[in-house]
Design a protein around this motif. Structure first.
Motif, mmCIF file in Angstrom:
data_model
loop_
_atom_site.group_PDB
_atom_site.id
_atom_site.type_symbol
_atom_site.label_atom_id
_atom_site.label_comp_id
_atom_site.label_asym_id
_atom_site.label_seq_id
_atom_site.Cartn_x
_atom_site.Cartn_y
_atom_site.Cartn_z
ATOM 1 N N TYR A 109 -6.064 37.531 23.077
ATOM 2 C CA TYR A 109 -7.247 37.548 22.229
ATOM 3 C C TYR A 109 -8.308 36.646 22.857
ATOM 4 O O TYR A 109 -8.000 35.529 23.299
ATOM 5 C CB TYR A 109 -6.957 37.026 20.822
ATOM 6 N N GLY A 110 -9.548 37.100 22.861
ATOM 7 C CA GLY A 110 -10.671 36.290 23.288
ATOM 8 C C GLY A 110 -11.518 35.930 22.079
ATOM 9 O O GLY A 110 -11.794 36.789 21.240
ATOM 10 N N ILE A 111 -11.914 34.683 21.984
ATOM 11 C CA ILE A 111 -12.757 34.233 20.877
ATOM 12 C C ILE A 111 -13.969 33.518 21.466
ATOM 13 O O ILE A 111 -13.832 32.457 22.086
ATOM 14 C CB ILE A 111 -11.994 33.307 19.912
ATOM 15 N N ALA A 112 -15.143 34.128 21.288
ATOM 16 C CA ALA A 112 -16.374 33.534 21.799
ATOM 17 C C ALA A 112 -16.766 32.350 20.923
ATOM 18 O O ALA A 112 -16.742 32.419 19.694
ATOM 19 C CB ALA A 112 -17.491 34.567 21.842
ATOM 20 N N TYR A 113 -17.153 31.282 21.589
ATOM 21 C CA TYR A 113 -17.451 29.990 20.957
ATOM 22 C C TYR A 113 -18.948 29.718 21.079
ATOM 23 O O TYR A 113 -19.498 29.743 22.180
ATOM 24 C CB TYR A 113 -16.635 28.924 21.695
ATOM 25 N N LYS A 114 -19.574 29.482 19.934
ATOM 26 C CA LYS A 114 -21.012 29.161 19.909
ATOM 27 C C LYS A 114 -21.805 30.179 20.725
ATOM 28 O O LYS A 114 -22.538 29.829 21.649
ATOM 29 C CB LYS A 114 -21.264 27.730 20.399
ATOM 30 N N ASP A 115 -21.631 31.440 20.374
ATOM 31 C CA ASP A 115 -22.240 32.536 21.119
ATOM 32 C C ASP A 115 -22.746 33.599 20.157
ATOM 33 O O ASP A 115 -22.344 33.640 18.996
ATOM 34 C CB ASP A 115 -21.193 33.147 22.061
ATOM 35 N N ALA A 116 -23.596 34.467 20.650
ATOM 36 C CA ALA A 116 -24.106 35.597 19.877
ATOM 37 C C ALA A 116 -23.279 36.834 20.202
ATOM 38 O O ALA A 116 -22.795 36.984 21.326
ATOM 39 C CB ALA A 116 -25.577 35.851 20.222
ATOM 40 N N ASP A 117 -23.128 37.725 19.225
ATOM 41 C CA ASP A 117 -22.357 38.956 19.437
ATOM 42 C C ASP A 117 -22.829 39.718 20.668
ATOM 43 O O ASP A 117 -22.018 40.127 21.501
ATOM 44 C CB ASP A 117 -22.461 39.885 18.221
ATOM 45 N N SER A 118 -24.133 39.907 20.778
ATOM 46 C CA SER A 118 -24.668 40.713 21.885
ATOM 47 C C SER A 118 -24.400 40.069 23.240
ATOM 48 O O SER A 118 -24.050 40.753 24.209
ATOM 49 C CB SER A 118 -26.168 40.951 21.705
ATOM 50 N N VAL A 135 -16.450 37.104 18.143
ATOM 51 C CA VAL A 135 -17.269 35.894 18.084
ATOM 52 C C VAL A 135 -16.895 35.163 16.801
ATOM 53 O O VAL A 135 -16.905 35.749 15.725
ATOM 54 C CB VAL A 135 -18.781 36.231 18.094
ATOM 55 N N ASP A 136 -16.542 33.907 16.927
ATOM 56 C CA ASP A 136 -16.231 33.055 15.781
ATOM 57 C C ASP A 136 -17.550 32.445 15.316
ATOM 58 O O ASP A 136 -17.898 31.334 15.707
ATOM 59 C CB ASP A 136 -15.221 31.992 16.209
ATOM 60 N N THR A 137 -18.298 33.196 14.506
ATOM 61 C CA THR A 137 -19.655 32.773 14.141
ATOM 62 C C THR A 137 -19.694 31.442 13.404
ATOM 63 O O THR A 137 -20.640 30.679 13.556
ATOM 64 C CB THR A 137 -20.368 33.851 13.303
#
Length: 185
Positions: A109-118, A135-137
């Motif tokens: 699993y990849g979880i984007a940190y402090k990032d925007a979906d696009s 993305v973990d908003t």
């Protein structure tokens, strides 16, 4: 009589002096920052041999991402960001390791940190990442895992216990070594 009226006005206006208003504003700002610090500060990362926090997300591709759905499997969780140069360094190795192990009871699993979906999606597309990512908003999961920067990668054994926590970029060989160790347990 004029003197008495002036004295009463002076006494009444003292409670609302600019100094008191400034002190009140500063106290309010400090209180807000303290609350923000408590809410936004990462927790301690899970310790090796201890359970990891569960999570559920909808991946950017619409699939489900649930740690609990993979009981009995090895799980690799990578926290990354599109703006992170070390994340770019390790992206191809992570994808290759995923391709090596996806049919052997290993879930990535990849979880984007402090990032925007696009931006996260553009990163995934650029590196051909095919494992579920989101993305973990709210950055709630990153805080629960004690993430302080990216990349950070967690290898979780079949019993849901932390086997290894990588700080910084990793190579395919490093990750494969820990996955093999988890599979052999």
């Amino acid at each position: 009589m004029e003197t008495l009226e002036t004295t009463e006005q002076d006494t009444t206006s003292r409670g609302l002096s600019p100094a008191w208003m400034a002190a009140g504003a500063i106290a309010l700002i400090v209180a807000v920052l303290l609350v923000y610090g408590i809410v936004a500060t990462p927790s301690e990362p899970p310790q090796v041999g201890s359970p990891v926090p569960a999570f559920e997300f909808t991946a950017l591709d619409g699939s489900s991402m649930s740690l609990g759905a993979h009981n009995g499997e090895v799980v690799v969780v990578n926290f990354f960001a599109s703006w992170c140069d070390p994340c770019r360094q390790e992206a191809a190795d992570l994808e290759q390791a995923w391709l090596d192990y996806q049919d052997q009871g290993v879930q990535f699993y990849g979880i984007a940190y402090k990032d925007a979906d696009s931006k996260a999606q553009a990163f995934l597309d650029e590196f051909g990442v095919s494992y579920p990512s989101t993305v973990d908003t709210s950055n709630r999961t990153a805080r629960e895992y004690g993430v302080t920067g990216v990349p950070e990668t967690f290898v979780i054994d079949r019993e849901g216990l932390l086997l290894h926590h990588f700080l910084g970029p990793i190579t395919r060989a490093q990750l494969s070594r820990e996955i093999e160790r988890a599979l052999s347990q």
